[in-house]
Design a protein around this motif. Sequence first.
Motif, PDB file in Angstrom:
ATOM      1  N   UNK A  40      61.748  55.204  30.031  1.00  0.00           N
ATOM      2  CA  UNK A  40      63.168  55.033  29.746  1.00  0.00           C
ATOM      3  C   UNK A  40      63.355  54.069  28.583  1.00  0.00           C
ATOM      4  N   UNK A  41      64.303  54.390  27.748  1.00  0.00           N
ATOM      5  CA  UNK A  41      64.578  53.550  26.588  1.00  0.00           C
ATOM      6  C   UNK A  41      65.039  52.160  27.008  1.00  0.00           C
ATOM      7  N   UNK A  42      65.692  52.068  28.148  1.00  0.00           N
ATOM      8  CA  UNK A  42      66.246  50.788  28.593  1.00  0.00           C
ATOM      9  C   UNK A  42      65.197  49.859  29.214  1.00  0.00           C
ATOM     10  N   UNK A  43      64.002  50.381  29.466  1.00  0.00           N
ATOM     11  CA  UNK A  43      62.946  49.573  30.090  1.00  0.00           C
ATOM     12  C   UNK A  43      62.007  48.980  29.042  1.00  0.00           C
ATOM     13  N   UNK A  53      47.515  57.282  26.297  1.00  0.00           N
ATOM     14  CA  UNK A  53      48.577  57.797  27.159  1.00  0.00           C
ATOM     15  C   UNK A  53      49.499  58.766  26.442  1.00  0.00           C
ATOM     16  N   UNK A  54      50.213  59.570  27.241  1.00  0.00           N
ATOM     17  CA  UNK A  54      51.138  60.582  26.724  1.00  0.00           C
ATOM     18  C   UNK A  54      52.490  60.397  27.407  1.00  0.00           C
ATOM     19  N   UNK A  55      53.555  60.275  26.617  1.00  0.00           N
ATOM     20  CA  UNK A  55      54.851  59.885  27.161  1.00  0.00           C
ATOM     21  C   UNK A  55      55.988  60.655  26.487  1.00  0.00           C
ATOM     22  N   UNK A  56      57.153  60.652  27.161  1.00  0.00           N
ATOM     23  CA  UNK A  56      58.367  61.191  26.544  1.00  0.00           C
ATOM     24  C   UNK A  56      59.575  60.414  27.043  1.00  0.00           C
ATOM     25  N   UNK A  57      60.638  60.436  26.260  1.00  0.00           N
ATOM     26  CA  UNK A  57      61.902  59.824  26.639  1.00  0.00           C
ATOM     27  C   UNK A  57      63.032  60.685  26.085  1.00  0.00           C
ATOM     28  N   UNK A  58      64.218  60.531  26.662  1.00  0.00           N
ATOM     29  CA  UNK A  58      65.381  61.286  26.200  1.00  0.00           C
ATOM     30  C   UNK A  58      66.542  60.339  25.926  1.00  0.00           C
ATOM     31  N   UNK A 317      65.066  57.037  16.168  1.00  0.00           N
ATOM     32  CA  UNK A 317      63.684  57.084  15.709  1.00  0.00           C
ATOM     33  C   UNK A 317      63.229  55.733  15.148  1.00  0.00           C
ATOM     34  N   UNK A 318      64.031  55.036  14.321  1.00  0.00           N
ATOM     35  CA  UNK A 318      63.599  53.700  13.894  1.00  0.00           C
ATOM     36  C   UNK A 318      63.319  52.761  15.069  1.00  0.00           C
ATOM     37  N   UNK A 319      64.163  52.810  16.100  1.00  0.00           N
ATOM     38  CA  UNK A 319      63.961  51.924  17.252  1.00  0.00           C
ATOM     39  C   UNK A 319      62.680  52.273  17.994  1.00  0.00           C
ATOM     40  N   UNK A 320      62.413  53.565  18.175  1.00  0.00           N
ATOM     41  CA  UNK A 320      61.210  53.980  18.901  1.00  0.00           C
ATOM     42  C   UNK A 320      59.956  53.596  18.134  1.00  0.00           C
ATOM     43  N   UNK A 321      59.912  53.924  16.840  1.00  0.00           N
ATOM     44  CA  UNK A 321      58.678  53.639  16.099  1.00  0.00           C
ATOM     45  C   UNK A 321      58.494  52.137  15.886  1.00  0.00           C
ATOM     46  N   UNK A 322      59.582  51.374  15.848  1.00  0.00           N
ATOM     47  CA  UNK A 322      59.431  49.922  15.748  1.00  0.00           C
ATOM     48  C   UNK A 322      58.786  49.372  17.024  1.00  0.00           C
ATOM     49  N   UNK A 323      59.219  49.875  18.176  1.00  0.00           N
ATOM     50  CA  UNK A 323      58.626  49.437  19.437  1.00  0.00           C
ATOM     51  C   UNK A 323      57.155  49.850  19.521  1.00  0.00           C
ATOM     52  N   UNK A 324      56.854  51.049  19.061  1.00  0.00           N
ATOM     53  CA  UNK A 324      55.474  51.521  19.118  1.00  0.00           C
ATOM     54  C   UNK A 324      54.578  50.776  18.136  1.00  0.00           C
TER      55      UNK A 324
END
Length: 500
Positions: A40-43, A53-58, A317-324
């Motif tokens: 989850x994006x909020x976690x 690992x392999x993951x997805x979020x919506x 996408x910027x938020x996700x790749x920044x976290x990754x």
Amino acid sequence: MAPPKAALDFLDFVNASPTPYHAVHQSIARLEKAGFTPVKERDSWSSTLKPGGKYYMTRNGSTIVAFAIGAQWKPGNPIAMLGAHTDSPCLRVKPVSKKSGVGFMQLGVETYGGGIWHSWFDRDLSLAGRVLVRDGKGNFVQRLVKIDRPIVRIPTLAIHLDRSSEFNPNKESELFPIVGLVAAELNRTGKKDETKIPETENNPEETFQPLKNMSDRHHPYILELIAENAGVKVEEVVDFEIVLYDVQKSCLGGLNEEFIYSARLDNLNMTYCSVMGLIESVNKSSLSQETSIRLVTCFDHEEIGSTSAQGANSDLLPAVVRRLSILAGSGGRHGDSVSDKSWEHISSDPDVDLTTAFEQSMAASFLVSADMAHSVNPNYVSKYESNHQPEMNKGTVIKVNANQRYATNSPGIVLLQEIAKRAGVPLQLFVVRNDSPCGSTIGPMLSAKLGVRTLDLGNPQLSMHSIRETGGTYDVEHAIKLFESYLSHYSELEPKILID
């Protein structure tokens, strides 16, 4: 010759996906089957995500991001990204849709995107989307609905009553569908009483309804069908986002079944190929020696400009790749063994600077923007640039535009050629005529937003934005192989293309 299995599975995918919500749901089913797990994006992700690992979020249930983390990943390494979109032009039911005229029950709809609206006339249409319902525990939950029988139709005017040489219907006054006859509804067998949301005597807050009752805003029988399809009572339906779709199923066509006749090829074809390319990349190429992250994102709202929380022009996408980009690698200093602590936002590697890891990752990363391309139309050859006329089943099309309507440049073309060689699939090139307008994609906006190298491509198709489009049967497999090769080989090829 039997059609490729990928094309047949794509038919199942698109037939089950009349809306972006359904497309995300279908993508999740395939990802989970391949071992991807939800986050989850909020976690916080620091203690959840692991190397290999392999993951997805919506987000909003209509946009999905899926990624596989290389076992040798460390902050600042490249991310191989693939972007598509889940939406298509359609007609959406208005918040107050109840209409009638001269004995007909009608449905208020508004246009979404730049559809070829005359193609929606005289088609067998139905309703699909998402419904927000009460779950009996004080919560509101999402349910997907898809009514499989034709209940909606937009009738054309008989030629005897209109001899105009052009058919250009007024979108506000001549595009309202009919759903039945008033007299038939009044005399319907099994008709239920109009259901009002019951007032709760023990909870004064529930006695006030800020909006008109749903049965005052929509035809009661339509509410009944939606509630039945959602598996709830009418009074449990709080709101919905419903669109019209053509109930005619997608199928193979042509003398040798070389075509796909389908709704929503733009852009569910690329959504499907992107998701399956990621799945194939982790099935065929182990993550054990992978140093990068393989990521696919399929956005909503591309057809209306992408400016929404779930669109490509958002922070998603910027938020996700920044976290990754700042997640620590699998080992500590000098190759220490993996531990939960080593996966925190703390790195013991002196070569890793978390303060610049995001910028380093983006400088080394790449984005393939996957949105359908134009096949040459034999009846309108003059509309195409003479040296750039893509053909169906001849391979995925690289889209080029000097004015950056597409983000493709030479280093990207070199990269994609090397990827296609490894996959053994053909490529084509497309440029619009100088006297023709050029569409655009999520590529340029994400390239500018992230500062990442980008290339635009897509499978060729005819009748883009019609309710019924045509694509190539074998191009589905071409794109999946290309995307699998890109995601599997990017970390190997990236250091070899030297520009900056």
